[in-house]
Design a protein around this motif. Structure first.
Motif, short mmCIF file in Angstrom:
data_model
loop_
_atom_site.label_atom_id
_atom_site.label_comp_id
_atom_site.label_asym_id
_atom_site.label_seq_id
_atom_site.Cartn_x
_atom_site.Cartn_y
_atom_site.Cartn_z
N LEU A 103 24.87 -7.11 35.36
CA LEU A 103 24.33 -6.47 34.12
C LEU A 103 23.64 -5.24 34.41
N ILE A 104 22.54 -5.39 35.22
CA ILE A 104 21.66 -4.24 35.44
C ILE A 104 22.49 -2.93 35.76
N PRO A 105 23.27 -2.87 36.89
CA PRO A 105 24.05 -1.57 37.09
C PRO A 105 25.12 -1.20 36.05
N LEU A 106 25.60 -2.36 35.41
CA LEU A 106 26.35 -1.82 34.34
C LEU A 106 25.80 -1.44 33.21
N ILE A 107 24.65 -1.91 32.82
CA ILE A 107 23.95 -1.14 31.62
C ILE A 107 23.45 0.29 31.97
N ASP A 108 23.19 0.53 33.23
CA ASP A 108 23.00 1.79 33.64
C ASP A 108 24.11 2.74 33.42
N LYS A 109 25.16 2.05 33.80
CA LYS A 109 26.51 2.87 33.68
C LYS A 109 26.79 3.36 32.18
N VAL A 110 26.54 2.41 31.34
CA VAL A 110 26.74 2.54 29.99
C VAL A 110 25.71 3.85 29.55
N LEU A 111 24.41 3.48 29.99
CA LEU A 111 23.51 4.72 29.68
C LEU A 111 23.80 6.05 29.95
N ALA A 128 29.87 -17.31 28.37
CA ALA A 128 29.98 -15.95 27.90
C ALA A 128 28.69 -15.74 27.00
N ILE A 129 28.41 -16.76 26.14
CA ILE A 129 27.13 -16.47 25.25
C ILE A 129 26.01 -16.34 25.95
N GLN A 130 25.73 -16.99 27.18
CA GLN A 130 24.43 -16.78 27.96
C GLN A 130 24.63 -15.60 28.51
N ILE A 131 25.81 -15.01 28.96
CA ILE A 131 25.64 -13.48 29.58
C ILE A 131 25.10 -12.72 28.44
N GLU A 132 25.83 -12.56 27.20
CA GLU A 132 25.50 -11.81 26.15
C GLU A 132 24.11 -11.83 25.76
N GLY A 133 23.68 -13.20 25.84
CA GLY A 133 21.95 -13.21 25.61
C GLY A 133 21.43 -12.51 26.60
N GLU A 134 21.67 -12.58 27.98
CA GLU A 134 20.82 -11.68 28.90
C GLU A 134 21.20 -10.37 28.55
N LEU A 135 22.34 -9.93 28.44
CA LEU A 135 22.45 -8.67 28.00
C LEU A 135 21.33 -8.06 26.89
N ILE A 136 21.51 -8.79 25.79
CA ILE A 136 20.69 -8.47 24.79
C ILE A 136 19.10 -8.16 25.24
N LYS A 137 18.70 -9.25 25.95
CA LYS A 137 17.39 -9.11 26.66
C LYS A 137 17.23 -7.75 27.28
N PHE A 138 18.10 -7.56 28.05
CA PHE A 138 17.88 -6.33 28.97
C PHE A 138 17.82 -5.11 27.99
N ALA A 139 18.96 -5.10 27.00
CA ALA A 139 19.26 -3.96 26.53
C ALA A 139 18.73 -3.62 25.19
N ARG A 140 17.81 -4.47 24.79
CA ARG A 140 17.18 -4.63 23.23
C ARG A 140 17.20 -3.53 22.47
N ASP A 141 16.34 -2.42 23.42
CA ASP A 141 16.14 -1.15 22.66
C ASP A 141 16.90 -0.04 23.14
N LEU A 142 18.03 -0.38 23.66
CA LEU A 142 18.62 0.75 24.27
C LEU A 142 19.99 1.15 23.54
N ILE A 144 22.82 -0.60 22.78
CA ILE A 144 23.99 -0.83 23.36
C ILE A 144 24.83 -1.87 22.60
N TYR A 145 26.18 -1.79 22.34
CA TYR A 145 26.68 -2.65 21.52
C TYR A 145 27.49 -3.64 22.34
N SER A 146 27.51 -4.80 21.64
CA SER A 146 28.17 -5.86 22.55
C SER A 146 29.16 -7.05 21.53
N VAL A 147 30.07 -7.54 21.90
CA VAL A 147 30.76 -8.53 21.09
C VAL A 147 31.07 -9.72 21.97
N CYS A 148 31.13 -10.90 21.60
CA CYS A 148 31.18 -12.06 22.17
C CYS A 148 32.53 -12.58 21.68
N CYS A 149 33.67 -12.57 22.56
CA CYS A 149 34.89 -13.22 21.89
C CYS A 149 35.34 -14.39 22.72
#
Ligand code: ADP
Ligand code: MG
Length: 393
Positions: A103-111, A128-142, A144-149
């Motif tokens: 997640l860290i390098p991929l959030i950076d890629k998106v930024l 999947a939900i756990q991963i999205e939860g962590e993404l949201i914690k990292f990217a809260r103020d950034l 970044i848009y996500s969807v969990c399918c």
């Protein structure tokens, strides 16, 4: 804002445990193991600090806010390669911080490129939900848009979310495939893909879905592949899916090394529930995860325990998604002492401070066993695992 709230409608029982045949072939000695004390494990010296990584400053701030001080081995080794857009095979045990490793390098890629779209595939909806939860914690103020399918939740809602632009799609193979078939997801738009817990997906029979998704992705892409084990089947997939990958293996010890493991012999004619009752009243059994074999058995056991005055919840495939998440939350937040679960429902879940894992029913395979007991002894703590063995003599 995140578009990540979901409603539950129908449940599809496809991912639930009890599907594989149950075997008693694991030798009981494999369930006994003295934990090596945490001090014996060599202290890992990371080469990098999070500060060293060439990543966005706001992201660094978010990492600090999460309380992550130093990278875990897989993060230390994988992040620099992922940042360079190299394909990576990450072999690491559960609980070693793989989620943040990608997640860290991929959030950076998106930024760096707001048009970037990343697909993350995980074996179960909880993961999947756990991963999205962590993404949201990292990217809260950034922004970044996500969807969990994931299955078991309203596809209509997911379809609506997919009309908007999303940087991250996180999903399970079956639901992703449905959405691709229905032309709600266009694989050609995704140039970065993560296959998390690839060995689990294979175990769960998702190989066709994995191949289908990979075949629809652009040839020029960035592929990250994580797995705890490397079988010949896994090697085959690696060859098919990745291009000139770097292989990072940080499996220097068994996950189970810091889990004290023992068996509880149940004499024939003795009720397992009575034995369990006795254990649960003992000191130290503060947060107990109990594994049963079938959905029905798990539900029944949790009801019996509640009847005996314990605070218990259950998690299995016959429960709808909302109920499963609720049970998990109550257990995670220490509102109940006991969570009774089937194998698949609990796979990969990260729950802090589980004092004991109890195998009320034997696991079907040794692999399942390792997975079950990996729910305790996380983050270098010592955990305890007890396996009930019915003595037939
Ligand atoms: P895995 O995917 O390897 O099973 P997770 O990504 O779920 O492991 O991480 C396990 C736990 O470790 C999580 O609670 C996570 O928040 C925590 N964690 C991950 N990286 C770090 C770190 N660098 N420092 C502290 N805790 C971390
Ligand atoms: Mg994981």
């Amino acid at each position: 804002m995140y578009r990540n709230s979901f409603k539950t409608r129908s449940f599809r029982p496809r991912n639930d445990g009890g599907r594989r045949s149950f075997s008693q072939n694991i030798h009981p000695s494999k369930f006994i193991n003295k934990a090596s004390s945490v001090n014996e494990t060599a202290v890992f010296k990371p080469e990098h600090t999070f500060r060293d990584f060439n990543i966005d400053e706001q992201l660094k701030l978010a990492i600090t806010k999460m309380g992550y001080e130093t990278p875990t081995p897989i993060q230390d080794k994988a992040i620099p390669h992922i940042l360079k857009n190299t394909d990576v095979i990450g072999i690491a045990n559960t609980g070693t911080g793989k989620t943040a490793a990608f997640l860290i390098p991929l959030i950076d890629k998106v930024l760096r490129n707001r048009k970037e779209q990343v697909m993350i595939i995980a074996p179960t909806r909880e993961l999947a939900i756990q991963i999205e939860g962590e993404l949201i914690k990292f990217a809260r103020d950034l922004k970044i848009y996500s969807v969990c399918c994931v299955g078991g939740m309203s596809i209509g809602h997911q379809i609506r979310e997919l009309r908007y632009f999303n940087n991250f799609i996180i999903g399970t193979p079956g639901r992703l495939r449905d959405l691709i078939d229905n032309k709600k997801i266009f694989l050609s738009e995704y140039r970065t893909i993560v296959l998390d817990e690839a060995d689990r997906m294979l175990d769960m029979g998702f190989v066709n879905e994995m191949r289908f998704i990979m075949a629809g992705m652009p040839k020029e892409r960035h592929t990250l592949f994580f797995s705890a084990t490397v079988s010949s089947e896994i090697e085959k997939l690696i060859k098919e899916f990745l291009s000139q990958p770097i292989r990072i293996s940080v499996k220097n010890r068994d996950t189970s090394a810091n889990v004290e493991q023992d068996v509880v012999k149940i004499r024939r004619g003795t009720d397992k529930v009575d034995v369990l009752h006795g254990l649960l009243n003992k000191e130290g059994f503060s947060k107990v995860l109990i594994f049963g074999r079938t959905k029905h058995g798990v539900e029944k056991l949790s009801k019996i325990l509640v009847g005996k005055g314990f605070k218990a919840e259950s998690i299995h495939g016959n429960k709808n998604h909302v109920k499963r998440q609720q049970a998990l939350r109550l257990f995670k937040n220490n509102h109940v002492q006991i969570l009774v679960a089937t194998d698949v429902a609990a796979r990969g879940l990260d729950i802090a401070d589980v004092s004991h894992v109890i195998n009320f029913d034997l696991p079907a395979t040794y692999d399942d066993y390792v997975h079950r007991i990996g729910r305790t002894g996380r983050a270098n703590m010592v955990g305890k695992a007890l396996t009930f063995i019915v003595d037939n003599v």
